[in-house]
Enzyme design. Structure first.
Site, PDB file in Angstrom:
ATOM      1  N   GLY A  25       0.831  -1.198   0.000  1.00  0.00           N
ATOM      2  CA  GLY A  25       0.000   0.000   0.000  1.00  0.00           C
ATOM      3  C   GLY A  25       0.862   1.243   0.000  1.00  0.00           C
ATOM      4  CD  GLN A  27       4.848   4.683   5.110  1.00  0.00           C
ATOM      5  OE1 GLN A  27       6.008   4.408   4.820  1.00  0.00           O
ATOM      6  NE2 GLN A  27       4.466   5.912   5.406  1.00  0.00           N
ATOM      7  CB  SER A  50      -3.417  -8.657  -3.012  1.00  0.00           C
ATOM      8  OG  SER A  50      -3.141  -7.269  -2.976  1.00  0.00           O
ATOM      9  CG  HIS A 107       1.968   2.202  13.977  1.00  0.00           C
ATOM     10  ND1 HIS A 107       2.352   3.105  14.936  1.00  0.00           N
ATOM     11  CD2 HIS A 107       0.646   1.943  14.211  1.00  0.00           C
ATOM     12  CE1 HIS A 107       1.304   3.399  15.702  1.00  0.00           C
ATOM     13  NE2 HIS A 107       0.271   2.697  15.271  1.00  0.00           N
TER      14      HIS A 107
END
EC number: 1.1.1.86
Length: 330
Positions: A25, A27, A50, A107
């Site tokens: 995506g 990032q 996907s 993250h």
């Protein structure tokens, strides 16, 4: 606080390693392409169905399933949505990790809140660019980079920090500066900033200002320009030089009005509510609420999305933006 630049990072800690990037995506595409163009051996891991598979292959990247990419890799960067990471980790990542591998994140949510608990034999690091992925990619192609955060959660091999710095360098981050932090601090400050200021606070302030003007009889178009459109001009000044740059650049009237009226809006009561929001982030209440929301089928989130998309500021904004030929239409 430690800050690192080009001379502090060595790509040698990643050269010769097999690197899997899970997700393609915002990032994911930036990490994959920047690392590949930095001379590293990269594959992308995705679900076979996907829509991103074709995009990654068109960009010259080899694409495997998540399980295949993890099994092949020495270093695995997980850039999947927060709410999906635990299920994918349990089913496809954990069974294919080996002692001495490195598990990386963009993250800290799933590590900090212990949704994912890797074996002690695995390095666990974080490299978090402080910008959207498209900007990470664009600045890299221009020969620059964006600031990054790095953190080491587990150092099983003694090279975890060097690998994190090398990754940041391969992204272009050491040209802008790389700050060393902790998974805890990155996660909690990131969530608080999103909720209280960036995505929550600013959106509610915009809508409240728009509604106040419209309810007072002013045209929606004027309300939109004053409360939404022109905000970018102010934010750009913040970005370039902080609060002082903004106040220097606007008129004396705007500076005086802002400094004297702003505190009437952001009162001690508002700050007290911010502290409550921070406490919910710190003690894990928000994380539990979000995970329960996802597991429950996004009932509340979907309702809020509809309410937001049908707000009158969105309708008038869409109409006005159609007049702005310089905007990128998507």
């Amino acid at each position: 606080m430690n800050v690192y630049y080009e001379k502090d990072a060595d790509l040698g800690y990643l050269q010769g390693k097999n690197i899997a990037i899970l997700g393609y995506g915002s990032q994911g595409h930036a990490h994959a392409l920047n690392l590949k163009e930095s001379g590293l051996n990269v594959r992308v891991g995705l679900r076979p169905e996907s829509a991103s598979c074709a995009k990654a292959r068109e960009a010259g990247l080899e694409v495997n399933t998540v399980a295949e990419a993890t099994k092949w890799a020495d270093i695995v960067m997980v850039l999947l949505p927060d709410q999906n990471q635990k299920a994918v980790y349990d089913a496809e990542i954990a069974p294919n990790l080996e002692a001495g591998n490195t598990l990386a994140f963009g993250h800290g949510f799933n590590i900090h809140y212990k949704q994912i608990v890797p074996a002690e034999t695995i390095n666990v690091i974080m490299i978090a660019p402080k910008s959207p992925g498209h900007l990470v990619r664009r600045t890299f192609t221009q020969g620059n980079g964006v600031p990054c955060l790095i953190a080491v959660h587990q150092d099983a091999t003694g090279e975890a920090k060097q690998q994190a710095l090398a990754w940041a360098k391969a992204l272009g981050g050491t040209k802008a500066g790389v700050i060393e932090t902790s998974i805890k601090n990155e996660t909690e400050t990131d969530l608080f900033g999103e909720q209280a200021v960036l995505c929550g606070g600013s959106a509610e302030l915009i809508k409240a200002g728009f509604e106040t003007l419209v309810e007072a009889g002013y045209p929606e178009e004027l309300a939109y320009f004053e409360c939404m459109h022109e905000l970018k001009l102010i934010v750009d000044l913040y970005y370039e030089g902080g609060l002082s740059r903004m106040n220097y650049s606007v008129s004396d009237t705007a500076e005086y009005g802002g400094m004297t009226r702003g505190p009437r809006l952001i009162t001690p009561a508002v700050k007290a509510e911010m502290k409550k929001i921070l406490e919910e982030v710190q003690d894990g209440r928000f994380a539990k609420e979000f995970i329960d929301e996802c597991n429950g089928g996004y009932e509340n989130l979907n309702k809020l999305r509809v309410e937001n998309s049908t707000h009158s500021i969105e309708k008038v904004g869409a109409r006005l933006r159609d007049m702005m030929s310089w905007l990128i239409k998507k």
